[in-house]
Motif scaffolding. Structure first.
Motif, PDB file in Angstrom:
ATOM      1  N   ARG A 175     207.588  77.646   7.396  1.00 42.15           N
ATOM      2  CA  ARG A 175     206.634  77.703   8.344  1.00 42.15           C
ATOM      3  C   ARG A 175     205.362  78.640   7.860  1.00 42.15           C
ATOM      4  O   ARG A 175     205.158  79.846   8.689  1.00 42.15           O
ATOM      5  CB  ARG A 175     207.181  77.901   9.576  1.00 42.15           C
ATOM      6  N   GLU A 176     204.636  78.603   6.857  1.00 40.70           N
ATOM      7  CA  GLU A 176     203.882  79.371   6.546  1.00 40.70           C
ATOM      8  C   GLU A 176     202.503  79.308   7.416  1.00 40.70           C
ATOM      9  O   GLU A 176     201.831  80.403   7.753  1.00 40.70           O
ATOM     10  CB  GLU A 176     203.444  79.219   5.204  1.00 40.70           C
ATOM     11  N   VAL A 177     202.400  78.092   8.078  1.00 38.63           N
ATOM     12  CA  VAL A 177     201.127  78.077   9.218  1.00 38.63           C
ATOM     13  C   VAL A 177     202.160  77.577  10.350  1.00 38.63           C
ATOM     14  O   VAL A 177     202.911  76.681  10.492  1.00 38.63           O
ATOM     15  CB  VAL A 177     200.339  76.985   8.752  1.00 38.63           C
ATOM     16  N   THR A 178     202.024  78.401  11.470  1.00 40.71           N
ATOM     17  CA  THR A 178     202.657  78.087  12.776  1.00 40.71           C
ATOM     18  C   THR A 178     201.756  77.761  13.829  1.00 40.71           C
ATOM     19  O   THR A 178     202.282  77.459  14.932  1.00 40.71           O
ATOM     20  CB  THR A 178     203.430  79.372  13.125  1.00 40.71           C
ATOM     21  N   ALA A 179     200.488  78.127  13.608  1.00 44.42           N
ATOM     22  CA  ALA A 179     199.714  78.001  14.816  1.00 44.42           C
ATOM     23  C   ALA A 179     198.231  77.589  13.981  1.00 44.42           C
ATOM     24  O   ALA A 179     197.925  77.902  13.138  1.00 44.42           O
ATOM     25  CB  ALA A 179     199.408  78.986  15.633  1.00 44.42           C
ATOM     26  N   ALA A 180     197.487  76.586  14.955  1.00 40.77           N
ATOM     27  CA  ALA A 180     195.867  76.380  14.672  1.00 40.77           C
ATOM     28  C   ALA A 180     195.232  76.655  15.856  1.00 40.77           C
ATOM     29  O   ALA A 180     195.354  76.501  16.702  1.00 40.77           O
ATOM     30  CB  ALA A 180     196.059  74.814  14.363  1.00 40.77           C
ATOM     31  N   ARG A 181     194.085  77.192  15.310  1.00 42.30           N
ATOM     32  CA  ARG A 181     193.125  77.642  16.285  1.00 42.30           C
ATOM     33  C   ARG A 181     191.625  77.245  15.861  1.00 42.30           C
ATOM     34  O   ARG A 181     191.391  77.387  14.534  1.00 42.30           O
ATOM     35  CB  ARG A 181     192.940  79.193  16.527  1.00 42.30           C
ATOM     36  N   GLY A 182     190.807  77.054  16.532  1.00 45.74           N
ATOM     37  CA  GLY A 182     189.431  76.461  16.386  1.00 45.74           C
ATOM     38  C   GLY A 182     189.010  75.641  17.123  1.00 45.74           C
ATOM     39  O   GLY A 182     188.928  75.324  18.412  1.00 45.74           O
ATOM     40  N   ARG A 183     188.930  74.349  16.542  1.00 43.47           N
ATOM     41  CA  ARG A 183     188.372  72.957  17.225  1.00 43.47           C
ATOM     42  C   ARG A 183     189.623  72.673  18.157  1.00 43.47           C
ATOM     43  O   ARG A 183     189.410  71.918  19.213  1.00 43.47           O
ATOM     44  CB  ARG A 183     188.239  71.939  16.285  1.00 43.47           C
ATOM     45  N   PHE A 184     190.651  73.023  17.747  1.00 42.72           N
ATOM     46  CA  PHE A 184     191.929  72.561  18.438  1.00 42.72           C
ATOM     47  C   PHE A 184     192.935  73.883  18.630  1.00 42.72           C
ATOM     48  O   PHE A 184     192.771  74.876  17.829  1.00 42.72           O
ATOM     49  CB  PHE A 184     192.927  71.465  17.945  1.00 42.72           C
ATOM     50  N   THR A 185     193.775  74.063  19.603  1.00 36.29           N
ATOM     51  CA  THR A 185     194.530  75.113  19.751  1.00 36.29           C
ATOM     52  C   THR A 185     195.875  74.670  19.845  1.00 36.29           C
ATOM     53  O   THR A 185     196.198  73.711  20.938  1.00 36.29           O
ATOM     54  CB  THR A 185     194.334  76.023  20.808  1.00 36.29           C
ATOM     55  N   TYR A 211     197.415  66.446  13.412  1.00 34.34           N
ATOM     56  CA  TYR A 211     196.175  67.199  13.099  1.00 34.34           C
ATOM     57  C   TYR A 211     196.067  67.296  11.505  1.00 34.34           C
ATOM     58  O   TYR A 211     196.825  67.495  10.717  1.00 34.34           O
ATOM     59  CB  TYR A 211     196.111  68.844  13.447  1.00 34.34           C
ATOM     60  N   ARG A 212     194.664  67.166  11.172  1.00 34.51           N
ATOM     61  CA  ARG A 212     194.244  67.293   9.672  1.00 34.51           C
ATOM     62  C   ARG A 212     193.666  68.746   9.680  1.00 34.51           C
ATOM     63  O   ARG A 212     192.770  68.991  10.401  1.00 34.51           O
ATOM     64  CB  ARG A 212     193.031  66.473   9.425  1.00 34.51           C
ATOM     65  N   LEU A 213     194.077  69.643   9.058  1.00 37.03           N
ATOM     66  CA  LEU A 213     193.743  71.014   8.688  1.00 37.03           C
ATOM     67  C   LEU A 213     193.138  71.090   7.122  1.00 37.03           C
ATOM     68  O   LEU A 213     194.032  71.189   6.366  1.00 37.03           O
ATOM     69  CB  LEU A 213     195.028  71.834   8.782  1.00 37.03           C
ATOM     70  N   PRO A 214     191.840  71.025   6.970  1.00 35.60           N
ATOM     71  CA  PRO A 214     191.033  71.126   5.788  1.00 35.60           C
ATOM     72  C   PRO A 214     191.205  72.673   5.535  1.00 35.60           C
ATOM     73  O   PRO A 214     191.574  73.503   6.199  1.00 35.60           O
ATOM     74  CB  PRO A 214     189.749  70.885   6.101  1.00 35.60           C
ATOM     75  N   ALA A 256     198.434  85.497   8.886  1.00 29.92           N
ATOM     76  CA  ALA A 256     199.450  85.712   9.867  1.00 29.92           C
ATOM     77  C   ALA A 256     200.109  84.593  10.340  1.00 29.92           C
ATOM     78  O   ALA A 256     200.355  84.627  11.369  1.00 29.92           O
ATOM     79  CB  ALA A 256     199.429  86.800  10.664  1.00 29.92           C
ATOM     80  N   GLY A 257     199.994  83.616   9.588  1.00 24.36           N
ATOM     81  CA  GLY A 257     200.407  82.187   9.937  1.00 24.36           C
ATOM     82  C   GLY A 257     199.582  81.409  11.087  1.00 24.36           C
ATOM     83  O   GLY A 257     199.745  80.271  11.286  1.00 24.36           O
ATOM     84  N   VAL A 258     198.535  81.806  11.075  1.00 22.43           N
ATOM     85  CA  VAL A 258     197.513  81.262  12.181  1.00 22.43           C
ATOM     86  C   VAL A 258     196.529  80.659  11.180  1.00 22.43           C
ATOM     87  O   VAL A 258     195.556  81.312  10.551  1.00 22.43           O
ATOM     88  CB  VAL A 258     196.833  82.140  13.258  1.00 22.43           C
ATOM     89  N   TYR A 259     196.190  79.251  11.185  1.00 24.08           N
ATOM     90  CA  TYR A 259     195.067  78.483  10.758  1.00 24.08           C
ATOM     91  C   TYR A 259     193.967  78.385  11.612  1.00 24.08           C
ATOM     92  O   TYR A 259     194.030  78.365  12.585  1.00 24.08           O
ATOM     93  CB  TYR A 259     195.605  77.130  10.369  1.00 24.08           C
ATOM     94  N   ARG A 260     192.893  78.801  11.117  1.00 21.15           N
ATOM     95  CA  ARG A 260     191.616  79.005  11.890  1.00 21.15           C
ATOM     96  C   ARG A 260     190.419  78.072  11.195  1.00 21.15           C
ATOM     97  O   ARG A 260     190.114  78.461   9.980  1.00 21.15           O
ATOM     98  CB  ARG A 260     191.126  80.486  12.265  1.00 21.15           C
ATOM     99  N   SER A 261     189.864  77.112  12.044  1.00 20.14           N
ATOM    100  CA  SER A 261     188.671  76.774  11.543  1.00 20.14           C
ATOM    101  C   SER A 261     187.754  75.960  12.454  1.00 20.14           C
ATOM    102  O   SER A 261     188.439  75.271  13.555  1.00 20.14           O
ATOM    103  CB  SER A 261     189.220  75.458  10.560  1.00 20.14           C
ATOM    104  N   ASP A 262     186.573  76.001  12.555  1.00 18.74           N
ATOM    105  CA  ASP A 262     185.667  74.984  13.252  1.00 18.74           C
ATOM    106  C   ASP A 262     185.132  73.978  12.457  1.00 18.74           C
ATOM    107  O   ASP A 262     184.364  73.238  13.019  1.00 18.74           O
ATOM    108  CB  ASP A 262     184.617  76.091  13.593  1.00 18.74           C
ATOM    109  N   ASP A 263     185.723  73.484  11.331  1.00 13.99           N
ATOM    110  CA  ASP A 263     185.251  72.710  10.422  1.00 13.99           C
ATOM    111  C   ASP A 263     185.417  71.210  11.083  1.00 13.99           C
ATOM    112  O   ASP A 263     186.467  71.053  11.682  1.00 13.99           O
ATOM    113  CB  ASP A 263     186.033  72.509   9.209  1.00 13.99           C
ATOM    114  N   PRO A 264     184.583  70.340  11.226  1.00 12.50           N
ATOM    115  CA  PRO A 264     184.668  69.165  11.902  1.00 12.50           C
ATOM    116  C   PRO A 264     185.839  68.189  11.300  1.00 12.50           C
ATOM    117  O   PRO A 264     185.984  67.202  11.977  1.00 12.50           O
ATOM    118  CB  PRO A 264     183.249  68.462  11.744  1.00 12.50           C
ATOM    119  N   ARG A 265     186.227  68.415  10.041  1.00 14.36           N
ATOM    120  CA  ARG A 265     187.307  67.823   9.691  1.00 14.36           C
ATOM    121  C   ARG A 265     188.607  68.057  10.083  1.00 14.36           C
ATOM    122  O   ARG A 265     189.542  67.453   9.850  1.00 14.36           O
ATOM    123  CB  ARG A 265     187.206  67.721   7.878  1.00 14.36           C
ATOM    124  N   PHE A 266     188.702  69.445  10.803  1.00 12.39           N
ATOM    125  CA  PHE A 266     189.834  69.685  11.436  1.00 12.39           C
ATOM    126  C   PHE A 266     189.949  68.803  12.612  1.00 12.39           C
ATOM    127  O   PHE A 266     189.336  68.956  13.573  1.00 12.39           O
ATOM    128  CB  PHE A 266     189.777  71.158  11.754  1.00 12.39           C
TER     129      PHE A 266
END
Length: 173
Positions: A88-98, A124-127, A133-143
């Motif tokens: 679980r290197e990525v546990t959360a996504a923030r940006g276009r979606f939470t 979710y697709r996370l480009p 700290a395990g949180v993916y952040r992006s406002d990329d429209p591909r997210f």
């Protein structure tokens, strides 16, 4: 998701690979990588997932398919083995979606695929983006949301493999 669906998915993708791989090097100018659809995850691997919040469909999947490696379909597609998912290197996504997420797949271009950790829906697709700290952040429209659930994602992946096997062109998920 049930055992019959998983069996059909395996058979469909294997049939596409049987069509694609003979003569691959002549068609594309390089030898194919090793394409695999693994058998079920072992007892110890499944036990390693016990402390993680993993949606039921993903647990069901691992009970029948440990991992999938499709290195020559587009940039490649990989459904990760349970040990990698458990880290679980990525546990959360923030940006276009939470969302709290479980990353279960990737492509060869740096894109990750994740399901909502609590419900298993959506996928979710996370480009490529920032991970701190395990949180993916992006406002990329591909997210974006690529499927309603794991079955929808697997259907899209199967269709991508089929199109590549028959036409030599891969779409993206």
């Amino acid at each position: 998701m049930d055992e019959a669906y998983i069996r059909r998915w395996r058979e469909d993708v294997a049939a596409c690979l049987d069509l694609l791989l003979p003569g691959f090097d002549v068609r594309f100018g390089y030898p194919p990588g090793r394409h695999t659809i693994g058998g079920p995850a072992g007892e110890e691997e499944l036990a390693s997932l016990a402390g993680t919040r993993l949606p039921g469909d993903l647990l069901e999947w691992y009970g029948h398919v440990r991992e999938v490696s499709l290195p020559d379909i587009g940039n490649g597609y990989f459904l990760h083995e349970p040990g990698l998912v458990a880290r679980r290197e990525v546990t959360a996504a923030r940006g276009r979606f939470t969302a709290d997420v479980v990353v279960f797949a990737s492509d060869g271009g740096g894109t990750l695929f994740a399901v909502d950790a609590l419900t298993g829906s959506p996928v979710y697709r996370l480009p490529a983006g920032e991970i701190v700290a395990g949180v993916y952040r992006s406002d990329d429209p591909r997210f974006d949301v690529v499927a309603e659930n794991l079955t929808g994602f697997l259907d899209r992946l199967r269709d991508t493999v089929e199109v590549f096997a028959t036409m030599g062109v891969a779409g993206s998920l």
